[in-house]
Structures are given as structure tokens and as C-alpha cells.
Design an enzyme around this catalytic site. Structure first.
Site, mmCIF file in Angstrom:
data_model
loop_
_atom_site.group_PDB
_atom_site.id
_atom_site.type_symbol
_atom_site.label_atom_id
_atom_site.label_comp_id
_atom_site.label_asym_id
_atom_site.label_seq_id
_atom_site.Cartn_x
_atom_site.Cartn_y
_atom_site.Cartn_z
ATOM 1 N N ASP A 1 18.962 18.273 42.802
ATOM 2 C CA ASP A 1 19.891 19.398 42.666
ATOM 3 C C ASP A 1 20.453 19.853 44.019
ATOM 4 O O ASP A 1 19.867 19.600 45.072
ATOM 5 C CB ASP A 1 19.154 20.617 42.094
ATOM 6 C CG ASP A 1 18.587 20.373 40.723
ATOM 7 O OD1 ASP A 1 18.846 19.308 40.128
ATOM 8 O OD2 ASP A 1 17.866 21.276 40.251
ATOM 9 N N HIS B 1 15.333 18.296 45.180
ATOM 10 C CA HIS B 1 16.483 18.848 45.904
ATOM 11 C C HIS B 1 16.854 17.926 47.058
ATOM 12 O O HIS B 1 16.077 17.786 48.014
ATOM 13 C CB HIS B 1 16.145 20.259 46.391
ATOM 14 C CG HIS B 1 15.805 21.181 45.260
ATOM 15 N ND1 HIS B 1 14.541 21.249 44.728
ATOM 16 C CD2 HIS B 1 16.597 21.996 44.515
ATOM 17 C CE1 HIS B 1 14.561 22.108 43.708
ATOM 18 N NE2 HIS B 1 15.785 22.569 43.562
HETATM 19 NI NI NI Z 1 19.591 24.599 42.281
#
Ligand code: NI
Length: 247
Positions: free
Chosen positions: A62, A204
Site C-alpha cells: 500500500d 507498505h
Molecule cells: Ni495505507
């Protein structure tokens, strides 16, 4: 219908699904009639892997793309022949369309993670629509098909968010909290401790340490799991909605 009206207010016009190739650059015209389905993904070939029968696991990343760490990650995914899903923040995608294009061209799935990562439960319907639509167009402008999946920032959802995101909602069931890890080994440990068939890992790609952990994670998972995209894991149809945590 409310979404449709909100999109009209945004002055965005449909690019009919299926017109032109996947690499067509989309420029939103200034005004006109909206077709809601234009915001949904065109049909894609069925996954080669059947995750109902094979042990699959989805790595998802993400908040990118990040100009330094995302290309590093793409390099090592390519070298290990592994596919993943990237939930891009629209503003970052618009700043780095070349990286978004590379994700897609190397077989990864590109999902929508909102335009600037707000908590959508704090927004009104028009603001939610704006976060979704602007990101769809940023991805399409990079020459990539419209995302089929939306990951709500922070996983924050309510009925209004569910009603205003016309896509499948991509949640997860392994959160290694990579953003708070002290070293790559911690990320590796947390993922391997919870790995299982049908799981979705939330990571991430802007964090150097997360990318540093990936070679060990992938090398440990690959003998046991087929690493797949979200659409492969859930075998979803274009336009399909619902909330998906794992299978
Ligand atoms: Ni996020």
C-alpha cells in the site's frame, strides 16, 4: 445513482470499456454524459492458477508508488518471478506514472487506495467519490486498466463507504505492522508466523525496511505457496463487490 450524480458533478466522462488497448492514455474530457461502468475494470484473462485447489497467498503493498523503494521491490519481485498487488495512492500514482506502468507490465495488479489517504468514514459522499474517481483516472492515465479493487485507508469503513465505493473492498488477514518494525527480521518473523493458504498480507512499499525483508519472506513462502494477486486469489469478476479479507 447517487454515485453517478456525484461523478457528473465532477465533470468526468466515460472512456468505454474495451475501447483501445491497455496502453491507451486516458485524458478525462471536460464534460459530458457519464457511464458509471467506465470506472470499473475491463474483463481480464482468467487466472492461470486455481486458488480453490492450490495453496495461494497474496502479498499486497500500500501507499506507493515511492520513487526509491518501489522500483527496488519491483526488481526483486521480477527476479523471483513473483506477482503482487499494489494499492496505490492516486496522488503518488499521478506523480510516478512510469512506476505504475511498470507494475502492470510486469504482471502485478494495481488497486486503488484513495487519492490522498484520508479516513473515508470522516468524509461526505461527494468527497468519497472524488477520492475513488481521481485515483481510477490517475491509474488509467498511466496506461493501466482501471483498478477492480479498492483498499480503504486504515481499513476504515462504514455503510456510506461501502455504498460509495463501486468496487471490491480489499482487506487483509495478516498485518505484520511493517511500518513499525525495528528491523527486516521482525517483518519476516511476523509474516511467517501467520502465513497460511488464502491469506492476504498487508505491507507498505515506501518503507525501505519492508523491501529489505522481502527476499527472505519470498524465499520462505515460495516452496509452500503460489504467490498471487488479489484477483487471482479470489477469482473475482469485473464489477464484483463485497469485502475480502482472505479465502
Ligand atoms: Ni495505507
Amino acid at each position: 445513482m447517487i454515485l453517478l450524480c456525484a461523478v457528473v458533478v465532477l465533470g468526468i466522462v466515460a472512456i468505454p470499456a474495451g475501447s483501445g488497448s491497455d496502453t491507451t492514455v486516458v485524458t478525462p474530457p471536460p464534460s459530458g454524459i457519464v457511464q458509471q461502468k467506465s470506472l470499473l475494470a475491463p474483463p481480464q484473462p482468467k487466472a492461470a492458477v486455481n486458488c480453490a485447489e492450490v495453496a495461494c497467498l497474496a502479498l499486497t503493498f500500500d501507499d506507493g508508488p515511492d520513487p526509491v523503494n518501489t522500483p527496488r521491490l519491483l526488481d526483486l519481485l521480477r527476479d523471483r518471478q513473483v506477482r503482487a498487488t499494489f494499492f496505490v495512492v492516486g496522488a503518488n500514482a499521478a506523480a510516478h506514472p512510469d512506476i505504475v506502468r511498470r507494475m502492470y507490465s510486469e504482471g502485478h495488479e494495481v488497486g486503488n487506495h484513495s487519492w490522498v489517504h484520508p479516513n473515508l468514514t470522516k468524509l461526505d459522499p461527494a468527497q468519497i467519490d472524488d477520492q475513488v474517481v481521481r485515483t481510477q483516472f490517475a491509474v488509467m492515465a498511466a496506461g493501466v486498466p482501471a483498478p477492480r479493487w479498492f483498499r480503504p485507508p486504515y481499513g476504515a469503513m462504514n455503510d456510506q463507504v461501502r455504498a460509495h465505493v463501486p468496487m471490491a473492498l480489499a482487506l487483509w488477514n495478516i498485518d505484520p505492522e511493517d511500518w513499525g518494525a525495528k528491523d527486516p527480521g521482525q517483518v519476516v518473523e511476523r509474516i511467517l508466523a501467520r502465513a497460511g493458504p488464502g491469506r492476504v498480507v498487508d505491507l507498505h512499499d515506501m518503507h525501505r525496511l519492508t523491501v529489505d525483508a522481502m527476499p527472505a519472506v519470498i524465499d520462505a513462502l515460495k516452496p509452500h505457496y503460489t504467490l498471487v494477486t488479489m484477483s487471482e486469489l479470489f477469482d473475482t469478476e469485473p464489477g464484483q463487490r463485497g469485502e475480502f479479507y482472505g479465502r
